[in-house]
Scaffold this active site. Structure first.
Site, mmCIF file in Angstrom:
data_model
loop_
_atom_site.group_PDB
_atom_site.id
_atom_site.type_symbol
_atom_site.label_atom_id
_atom_site.label_comp_id
_atom_site.label_asym_id
_atom_site.label_seq_id
_atom_site.Cartn_x
_atom_site.Cartn_y
_atom_site.Cartn_z
ATOM 1 N N TRP A 29 6.465 1.616 -4.324
ATOM 2 C CA TRP A 29 7.160 1.176 -5.672
ATOM 3 C C TRP A 29 8.175 0.123 -5.477
ATOM 4 C CZ3 TRP A 29 12.017 2.184 -3.809
ATOM 5 C CH2 TRP A 29 12.080 3.562 -2.762
ATOM 6 N N ASN A 30 8.666 -0.238 -4.106
ATOM 7 C CA ASN A 30 9.767 -1.264 -3.805
ATOM 8 C C ASN A 30 9.340 -2.619 -4.051
ATOM 9 O OD1 ASN A 30 8.301 -0.849 -1.353
ATOM 10 N ND2 ASN A 30 9.830 -1.378 0.043
ATOM 11 N N LYS A 83 -4.681 1.928 -4.808
ATOM 12 C CA LYS A 83 -3.598 3.058 -5.645
ATOM 13 C C LYS A 83 -2.290 2.481 -5.155
ATOM 14 C CE LYS A 83 -1.623 6.868 -4.439
ATOM 15 N NZ LYS A 83 -0.358 6.335 -5.193
ATOM 16 N N GLU A 120 2.656 5.125 -8.716
ATOM 17 C CA GLU A 120 2.491 5.644 -10.051
ATOM 18 C C GLU A 120 3.868 5.272 -10.675
ATOM 19 O OE1 GLU A 120 1.413 7.344 -7.342
ATOM 20 O OE2 GLU A 120 -0.576 7.356 -7.889
ATOM 21 N N GLY A 177 4.382 2.218 3.413
ATOM 22 C CA GLY A 177 5.291 3.434 2.991
ATOM 23 C C GLY A 177 5.769 4.058 4.205
ATOM 24 N N GLU A 203 1.684 -0.263 7.554
ATOM 25 C CA GLU A 203 2.994 -1.106 7.432
ATOM 26 C C GLU A 203 3.995 0.096 7.110
ATOM 27 O OE1 GLU A 203 6.012 -2.502 6.429
ATOM 28 O OE2 GLU A 203 5.328 -3.448 4.742
ATOM 29 N N LEU A 204 4.897 0.553 7.951
ATOM 30 C CA LEU A 204 5.627 1.824 7.764
ATOM 31 C C LEU A 204 7.194 1.519 7.843
ATOM 32 C CD1 LEU A 204 3.404 4.180 9.835
ATOM 33 C CD2 LEU A 204 3.102 3.299 7.511
ATOM 34 N N GLU A 244 15.747 5.973 8.211
ATOM 35 C CA GLU A 244 15.874 4.879 7.374
ATOM 36 C C GLU A 244 16.583 5.261 6.104
ATOM 37 O OE1 GLU A 244 12.038 3.706 6.002
ATOM 38 O OE2 GLU A 244 12.626 1.779 5.763
ATOM 39 N N GLU A 298 -0.087 -8.131 8.453
ATOM 40 C CA GLU A 298 -0.601 -8.658 7.066
ATOM 41 C C GLU A 298 0.039 -9.881 7.114
ATOM 42 O OE1 GLU A 298 1.287 -5.023 4.535
ATOM 43 O OE2 GLU A 298 -0.781 -5.263 4.041
HETATM 44 P P1 NAD Z 1 6.896 8.912 -0.021
HETATM 45 O O1 NAD Z 1 6.980 8.877 1.539
HETATM 46 O O2 NAD Z 1 6.624 10.169 -0.499
HETATM 47 O O3 NAD Z 1 6.384 7.918 -0.583
HETATM 48 C C1 NAD Z 1 6.156 6.425 -0.177
HETATM 49 C C2 NAD Z 1 4.904 5.708 -0.932
HETATM 50 O O4 NAD Z 1 3.826 6.353 -0.338
HETATM 51 C C3 NAD Z 1 5.067 5.817 -2.489
HETATM 52 O O5 NAD Z 1 4.345 4.754 -2.985
HETATM 53 C C4 NAD Z 1 3.519 7.261 -2.556
HETATM 54 O O6 NAD Z 1 3.116 7.057 -3.839
HETATM 55 C C5 NAD Z 1 3.001 6.828 -1.437
HETATM 56 N N1 NAD Z 1 2.467 8.227 -0.758
HETATM 57 C C6 NAD Z 1 3.257 9.200 -0.585
HETATM 58 N N2 NAD Z 1 2.149 10.417 -0.245
HETATM 59 C C7 NAD Z 1 1.025 9.816 -0.071
HETATM 60 C C8 NAD Z 1 -0.535 10.029 0.171
HETATM 61 N N3 NAD Z 1 -0.536 11.342 0.615
HETATM 62 N N4 NAD Z 1 -1.419 9.306 0.078
HETATM 63 C C9 NAD Z 1 -1.136 7.964 -0.293
HETATM 64 N N5 NAD Z 1 0.123 7.449 -0.821
HETATM 65 C C10 NAD Z 1 1.037 8.485 -0.768
HETATM 66 O O7 NAD Z 1 8.314 8.770 -0.073
HETATM 67 P P2 NAD Z 1 9.409 8.210 -1.147
HETATM 68 O O8 NAD Z 1 10.420 8.953 -1.693
HETATM 69 O O9 NAD Z 1 8.719 7.258 -2.247
HETATM 70 O O10 NAD Z 1 10.191 6.942 -0.411
HETATM 71 C C11 NAD Z 1 10.690 7.793 0.807
HETATM 72 C C12 NAD Z 1 10.740 6.894 1.995
HETATM 73 O O11 NAD Z 1 9.368 6.183 2.164
HETATM 74 C C13 NAD Z 1 11.768 5.775 1.880
HETATM 75 O O12 NAD Z 1 13.175 6.206 2.503
HETATM 76 C C14 NAD Z 1 11.241 4.708 3.071
HETATM 77 O O13 NAD Z 1 11.746 5.288 4.325
HETATM 78 C C15 NAD Z 1 9.737 4.802 2.970
HETATM 79 N N6 NAD Z 1 9.405 3.994 2.054
HETATM 80 C C16 NAD Z 1 8.823 2.908 2.927
HETATM 81 C C17 NAD Z 1 8.300 1.735 2.254
HETATM 82 C C18 NAD Z 1 7.935 0.237 2.922
HETATM 83 O O14 NAD Z 1 7.898 -0.823 2.342
HETATM 84 N N7 NAD Z 1 7.665 0.505 4.172
HETATM 85 C C19 NAD Z 1 8.247 1.664 0.758
HETATM 86 C C20 NAD Z 1 8.532 2.709 0.066
HETATM 87 C C21 NAD Z 1 9.036 3.937 0.735
#
Ligand code: NAD
Length: 482
Positions: A157-158, A181, A184, A234, A256-257, A387, A464
């Site tokens: 989402w960011n 995907k 949401e 994510g 890309e984590l 993080e 990427e």
């Molecule tokens: P999260 O790890 O639950 O979600 C991060 C993203 O992953 C969301 O878009 C979510 O929809 C997706 N996701 C989660 N579970 C998934 C699955 N099983 N299959 C496919 N997609 C899935 O956590 P959050 O609360 O949204 O964010 C928490 C942490 O995630 C942040 O503190 C940060 O460390 C990390 N994050 C990193 C990035 C990045 O650009 N690397 C982006 C968003 C979040």
């Protein structure tokens, strides 16, 4: 045209599956909330198993069509989508701010960066080359590059426009189909990217957009042998989970984590310049950026001066709705972030840190968190290891080069790292010593369409952007002919 949420309105939300915009039909929905006001602004339909099967089947057909397309056609579609995104920048950016919270100016820059990436990939689509090896007696060996196949892509989402643009641009340039995907929480932004590609002539089978319960969608798609590659942005925890799901069918992955970027400020740095650059970068998108400068290691001789100059600038950051032109930082994107940040700050303080600025939520509605500076943060504090993903700068002192390298490389992450020094030899030494996929010296600008973007260690693998982004969507075949 200036964005006006009353006249433009937030769009009706739908999935795009097999050439149709899909909604209703008794499907579950996700309520999209404006993080600045907490108002519900839309409802995104969530995929059921039949939708996902339809998307997979369309993607299989889409791959057949697109792998046989001319490079010129792929290039034209990407360049056309870039042009449309520029034309639609006000509308797309306004909806980014409504659903994600960032400042409108940041949202516009994100849309324009995505357009620039599509333009770059429009060129790269025409530069996918192989090679010919001559053998005795007229025999030849050919090394050819082919698109890997249908790609399943999961975006956070960011950066709700830029992440989908990255995940779509490279596979489309290479000749792959994609099931995207998006998060949401911010689906209208991804819908706008798909719409630009379709309006530019992308065959409707080539790109699908589905939302759902994330774990349900990823398990379903990644179990299918139709999908040949998974690409995820994510958290590291989710990335590891998706890699395990990919193992059974041996899919290629681009991950890309998370990051936890160190910023090393040597005592020969230009402190005023460093403060200017770092304040502007740290609080962009309320700190919810994977390459955000986070662990500020400042050399003894300038520590007090740096922290006090940095803090007095941060005190002046005015927070508010991203659509309000006087705001300098928007809310965090969801209610999870302020809760997590409060817990991390309380833990840091219990380990001896001092809150120099902020450290709390303001009164009122919205998922806001005050821009924060902590000083004297110790390595044991949880925030120095996890993080924070929010508007928090952590500062700590160091005295020697070797000591700071050890601290910078201590974590399992290795995405971005930054250093500030006016000494050229020291700049070279620190760039070499840091374990990171990207290093900025005297700058925090580390993202360009033509340069690879990637992490090492638990920050992921695969690049990427740049030619490397397209290469990650290609497989190599050797053909020997006598
Ligand atoms: P999260 O790890 O639950 O979600 C991060 C993203 O992953 C969301 O878009 C979510 O929809 C997706 N996701 C989660 N579970 C998934 C699955 N099983 N299959 C496919 N997609 C899935 O956590 P959050 O609360 O949204 O964010 C928490 C942490 O995630 C942040 O503190 C940060 O460390 C990390 N994050 C990193 C990035 C990045 O650009 N690397 C982006 C968003 C979040």
């Amino acid at each position: 045209m200036k964005f006006d949420s009353r006249s433009h309105g937030y769009p009706r939300l739908a999935m795009f599956v097999d050439g149709e915009w899909v909604e209703g039909g008794g499907r579950r929905t996700h309520q999209v909330v404006n993080p600045a006001t907490c108002d519900t602004i839309g409802e995104m339909p969530l995929a059921n198993a039949a939708d996902l099967d339809r998307a997979l089947e369309a993607s299989r057909r889409g791959f057949h069509i697109w792998r046989n397309s001319a490079a010129d056609e792929r290039s034209r579609v990407l360049a056309g989508a870039a042009r449309l995104m520029r034309e639609r920048v006000e509308q797309i950016a306004g909806n980014v701010t409504l659903e994600q919270g960032k400042l409108l100016v940041e949202a516009k820059n994100e849309v324009l960066a995505s357009a620039a990436l599509f333009d770059f990939y429009a060129g790269e689509a025409k530069r996918i080359y192989g090679r010919v090896l001559s053998r005795p007696s007229g025999a030849r060996s050919l090394v050819v590059k082919e698109p890997i196949g249908p790609v399943a892509a999961f975006t956070p989402w960011n950066f709700p426009v830029d992440s989908p643009a990255r995940k779509l641009g490279a596979p489309i340039a290479a000749g792959c189909s994609v099931i995207l995907k998006p998060a949401e929480e911010a689906p209208a932004s991804a819908i706008a990217v798909i719409q630009a590609l379709l309006d530019a002539g992308l065959p409707k089978e080539v790109a699908q957009l589905v939302c759902g319960v994330p774990d349900e969608v990823s398990r379903h798609l990644l179990a299918s042998p139709i999908i040949r590659k998974a690409s995820f942005t994510g958290s590291t925890a989710v990335g590891k989970h998706l890699m395990r799901l990919c193992a059974d069918t041996m899919k290629r992955t681009t991950m890309e984590l998370g990051g936890h970027a160190p910023v090393i400020i040597f005592d020969d740095a230009d402190v005023d310049k460093a403060v200017n650059i770092l304040v502007a970068t740290k609080y962009r998108n309320a700190g919810q950026v994977c390459v955000s400068p986070t662990r500020f290691y400042v050399q003894d001789g300038i520590y007090d001066r740096f922290v006090s100059a940095f803090s007095s600038r941060v005190e002046k950051i005015n927070i508010g709705d991203g659509l309000d032109e006087t705001s300098m930082m928007g809310p965090t994107a969801n209610p999870r972030r302020p809760v997590a940040l409060e817990g991390l700050i309380a833990d840091a303080v219990s380990h001896g840190a001092r809150v120099r600025v902020g450290g709390e939520r303001p009164d009122g509605k919205g998922f806001f968190f005050r821009p924060t500076v902590l000083s004297e943060v110790t390595a044991h504090a949880r925030i120095m290891n996890e993080e924070p993903f929010g508007p928090i700068a952590l500062t700590a002192r160091f005295s020697t080069f070797d000591e700071v390298v050890e601290q910078a490389n201590r974590l399992p992450f290795g995405l971005a790292a930054f250093a500030f020094t006016e000494n050229g030899r020291r700049a070279n030494l620190i760039a070499d010593a840091i374990e990171a996929g990207m290093v900025g010296i005297n700058t925090t600008v580390i993202r360009y369409a033509d340069s690879p973007f990637q992490g090492v260690k638990e920050s992921g693998h695969g690049s990427e952007d740049g030619p490397e982004g397209v290469d990650a969507c290609l497989v190599t075949k050797s053909i020997h002919q006598i």
